[in-house]
Design an enzyme around this catalytic site. Structure first.
Site, PDB file in Angstrom:
ATOM      1  N   ARG A 355       0.835  -1.189   0.000  1.00 16.05           N
ATOM      2  CA  ARG A 355       0.000   0.000   0.000  1.00 16.05           C
ATOM      3  C   ARG A 355       0.872   1.242   0.000  1.00 16.05           C
ATOM      4  O   ARG A 355       1.918   1.283   0.665  1.00 16.05           O
ATOM      5  CB  ARG A 355      -0.869  -0.009   1.261  1.00 16.05           C
ATOM      6  CG  ARG A 355      -1.858   1.134   1.367  1.00 16.05           C
ATOM      7  CD  ARG A 355      -2.991   0.992   0.397  1.00 16.05           C
ATOM      8  NE  ARG A 355      -4.058   1.952   0.646  1.00 16.05           N
ATOM      9  CZ  ARG A 355      -4.894   2.383  -0.277  1.00 16.05           C
ATOM     10  NH1 ARG A 355      -4.794   1.944  -1.511  1.00 16.05           N
ATOM     11  NH2 ARG A 355      -5.837   3.243   0.002  1.00 16.05           N
ATOM     12  N   CYS A 575      -3.881  -6.185  -9.863  1.00 20.22           N
ATOM     13  CA  CYS A 575      -3.791  -4.946  -9.087  1.00 20.22           C
ATOM     14  C   CYS A 575      -4.276  -5.136  -7.652  1.00 20.22           C
ATOM     15  O   CYS A 575      -5.357  -5.694  -7.417  1.00 20.22           O
ATOM     16  CB  CYS A 575      -4.600  -3.853  -9.769  1.00 20.22           C
ATOM     17  SG  CYS A 575      -4.557  -2.269  -8.904  1.00 20.22           S
ATOM     18  N   CYS A 578      -2.657  -0.440  -4.581  1.00 21.20           N
ATOM     19  CA  CYS A 578      -1.689   0.276  -3.749  1.00 21.20           C
ATOM     20  C   CYS A 578      -1.514   1.722  -4.190  1.00 21.20           C
ATOM     21  O   CYS A 578      -1.056   2.553  -3.421  1.00 21.20           O
ATOM     22  CB  CYS A 578      -0.342  -0.448  -3.755  1.00 21.20           C
ATOM     23  SG  CYS A 578       0.582  -0.297  -5.301  1.00 21.20           S
ATOM     24  N   CYS A 581       1.595   3.163  -8.874  1.00 19.19           N
ATOM     25  CA  CYS A 581       1.791   3.527 -10.285  1.00 19.19           C
ATOM     26  C   CYS A 581       1.308   4.938 -10.564  1.00 19.19           C
ATOM     27  O   CYS A 581       1.948   5.705 -11.284  1.00 19.19           O
ATOM     28  CB  CYS A 581       1.082   2.519 -11.188  1.00 19.19           C
ATOM     29  SG  CYS A 581      -0.703   2.368 -10.887  1.00 19.19           S
TER      30      CYS A 581
END
Length: 606
Positions: A355, A575, A578, A581
């Site tokens: 995260r 995915c 978190c 990206c």
């Protein structure tokens, strides 16, 4: 002459088609989401009914973490005290409350004491009081102990080691018992505004959209929730918070937020390695002195018949500069340290997650209020980095947000017809320990940005702690995290050890432990503003850093079928939400949006 013109036209056509094929091969269409390709311009949506059903509520809370739950509880407590009929609705994107919660966690109970003075009698799952603190600097082969004593930010006596998902589920039970409505599996996707420009509410996501962006036969529009006051408690880098911050320029006078990524595993360890209540932190190896980060190891109490549990985690500041750095692989390498590895030998890893964390602190705080609502918890950036704690501040800010909203509602100032700014919330925050804490430690995190790196940061933080943050200056973070990544040609690739499958592991087997799940036939929720940028810039300049900074294997550069070059492949089903990206992409081309039905990991209270 006519024949020559026709022949020339055919040749131009063949060249044009060839160019299109080349463009399609090298830069294939990746993003099909409506936020990039609007439906009003797509003929496939022409006959689709786009009306939404609307619900009205008094207070709408987005996010079922500590801040959101504390807000729901406090609002209903006040409603009961005043004998008022106030509808409180909380939306949570996880299918189960606590399903997306990831933390160590070592919790300061100060806010919980205020919310429920009798929390012990009510059975709150704070079962492991901290009994021992350890802090150390790791070298490649050794550990240098650093004393921990009362007054230091990392002094944890009086705090509790918890499984935060369990605590959040307990808070949800208390909220519902008080009359709050909790809607799990209900993700906010869009914002709704009144004619006066104020926030009116939130729309949940549509369902039944195919991967190519077209409507399925079972397409169903999301719902609208209209409120008098909306409290955003989405956690770090919230999707809707980004939108509302942009709309009302909430970050106009603050520095760009700075972030870290926290990776965590839960282990069943041998009884002889288990020390319930031990809280341990390290800095140093395997990171170099100029990369901010460190580890945490928390020993939880085990109930009778349960295996001894240890939560181990590693945090890397997302202001790192080397595009070859992989936070996940740094975490795995950390566990090979001779001081750390014996703890996990003979044990079993049972969970994994990651995260993003807000690390900017005081300098990066946005204006927390706007017409129709406010921000609470990590979505506003209330994590205390030197203490490595944010739960207490998240809960306190949620409670203050609820108190301010209730005051406006009970006085009649807030209504469905017009949006009001809950300015009292900002005033309450500034008088609370939330702001006082953040101001006191404001210079610790940015002090690591000098040429002395970690060593300068430790020395300065000791000084700042000694003077209790009363320096007459405020240090800067020096810009956004994504802008600090250097071109690949200026950096050395990093060689990481291969996973042994015993203490260290590969990425995909780790993702399998997250329980992450997304409907496969839906547009990827990792959207690209421009599908050509990953290959043109991220791969060309930075050698594809998204394949390394993502802790779930979402981004992958694969060979073209022609064998000449690479293209980006997005494995959206991996995915784990978190948000790294969206934060670290050097081109700021990636935009995380909520997937259909919320989706994502199922941490089950890890």
């Amino acid at each position: 002459m006519a024949t020559a013109i026709v022949s020339s036209a055919r040749q131009v056509g063949r060249l044009t088609n060839a160019a299109r094929r080349l463009y399609s091969d090298v830069y294939p269409k990746i993003t099909t989401h409506y936020t990039i390709h609007p439906r009003d311009k797509d003929p496939r949506w022409k006959e689709v009914n786009m009306e939404r059903v609307a619900e009205e509520t008094d207070i709408l809370i987005i996010g079922g973490g500590p801040a959101g739950m504390a807000a729901a509880i406090r609002a209903r407590q006040i409603a009961e005290e005043k004998g008022a009929e106030v509808r409180v609705t909380l939306l949570e994107k996880a299918a189960e409350i606590g399903g997306h919660i990831l933390s160590g966690a070592c919790v300061d109970p100060i806010a919980l004491n205020e919310l429920f003075p009798d929390w012990r009698e009510k059975g709150a799952p704070l079962n492991t009081p901290v009994t021992s603190d350890k802090f150390g600097l790791l070298t490649k082969t050794g550990r240098i102990p650093i004393p921990v004593f009362a007054g230091l930010p990392n002094y944890n006596h009086g705090n509790y080691v918890v499984r935060l998902g369990h605590l959040v589920r307990w808070l949800s039970e208390q909220a519902e018992a008080l009359g709050a409505e909790v809607w799990p599996g209900c993700a906010g996707a869009d914002l709704i505004y009144r004619d006066d420009g104020s926030l009116k509410g939130v729309a949940t996501g549509d369902v039944g959209i195919a991967k190519d962006g077209s409507p399925k036969d079972m397409f169903e529009r999301g719902m609208e929730f209209h409120s008098k006051i909306t409290i955003f408690a989405e956690g770090c880098h919230g999707h809707l918070t980004k939108m509302v911050s942009s709309k009302f320029n909430l970050r106009e006078k603050s520095e760009p937020q700075s972030y870290g990524i926290g990776l965590k595993e839960l282990w069943e360890v041998k009884p002889e390695h288990h020390k319930p209540g031990l809280v341990e932190h390290t800095i140093g190896w395997p990171l170099d002195k100029n990369t901010y980060g460190g580890s945490f190891i928390y020993h939880l109490n085990a109930a009778e018949g349960e295996a001894p549990l240890v939560a181990v985690g590693f945090v890397v500041g997302l202001d790192y500069v080397n595009p070859y750095l992989s936070p996940f692989r740094e975490f795995q390498r950390f566990k090979l340290h001779p001081y750390v590895k014996p703890m996990f030998e003979g044990g079993a890893r049972v969970a994994y997650g990651a995260r993003a964390l807000v690390e900017g602190g005081w300098q990066c705080l946005p204006v927390p209020v706007f017409p129709g609502g406010c921000l609470a918890g990590d979505t506003a950036g209330y994590l205390n980095v030197p203490r490595i704690k944010g739960t207490h501040n998240a809960m306190k800010s949620g409670m203050l947000a609820a108190e301010s909203a209730m005051e406006l509602i009970l006085s009649g100032e807030a209504s469905h017809d017009k949006g009001v700014v809950p300015t009292l919330y900002e005033d309450k925050l500034k008088e609370s320990y939330v702001y006082k804490e953040l101001k006191q430690v404001r210079n610790c995190r940015p002090s690591f940005h000098t040429k002395l790196g970690m060593y300068g940061g430790i020395a300065y933080s000791a000084f700042s702690t000694l003077v209790r943050g009363k320096e007459p200056w405020t240090l800067s973070h020096g810009g956004a995290d994504h802008a600090k990544l250097k071109p690949a040609k200026e950096c050395q690739p990093i060689e990481y050890p291969k996973p042994d499958g015993v203490v260290t592991f590969d990425l995909l087997s780790s993702v399998a432990l997250t329980g992450t799940n997304h409907e496969s036939d839906q547009p990827p929720h990792l959207t690209l503003k421009d599908d050509t940028v990953p290959v043109k810039r991220n791969l060309g300049v930075f050698d594809g850093p998204e394949a390394r900074f993502c802790p779930a294997g979402v981004y992958e550069y694969v060979p073209l079928e022609t064998g000449d070059g690479q293209r980006l492949q997005i494995n959206a089903q991996n995915c784990i939400h978190c948000k790294t990206c969206d934060i670290k992409d050097p081109s700021q081309n990636i935009n995380w949006v909520v997937p259909e039905g919320g989706g994502g990991p199922a941490y089950n209270g890890m």
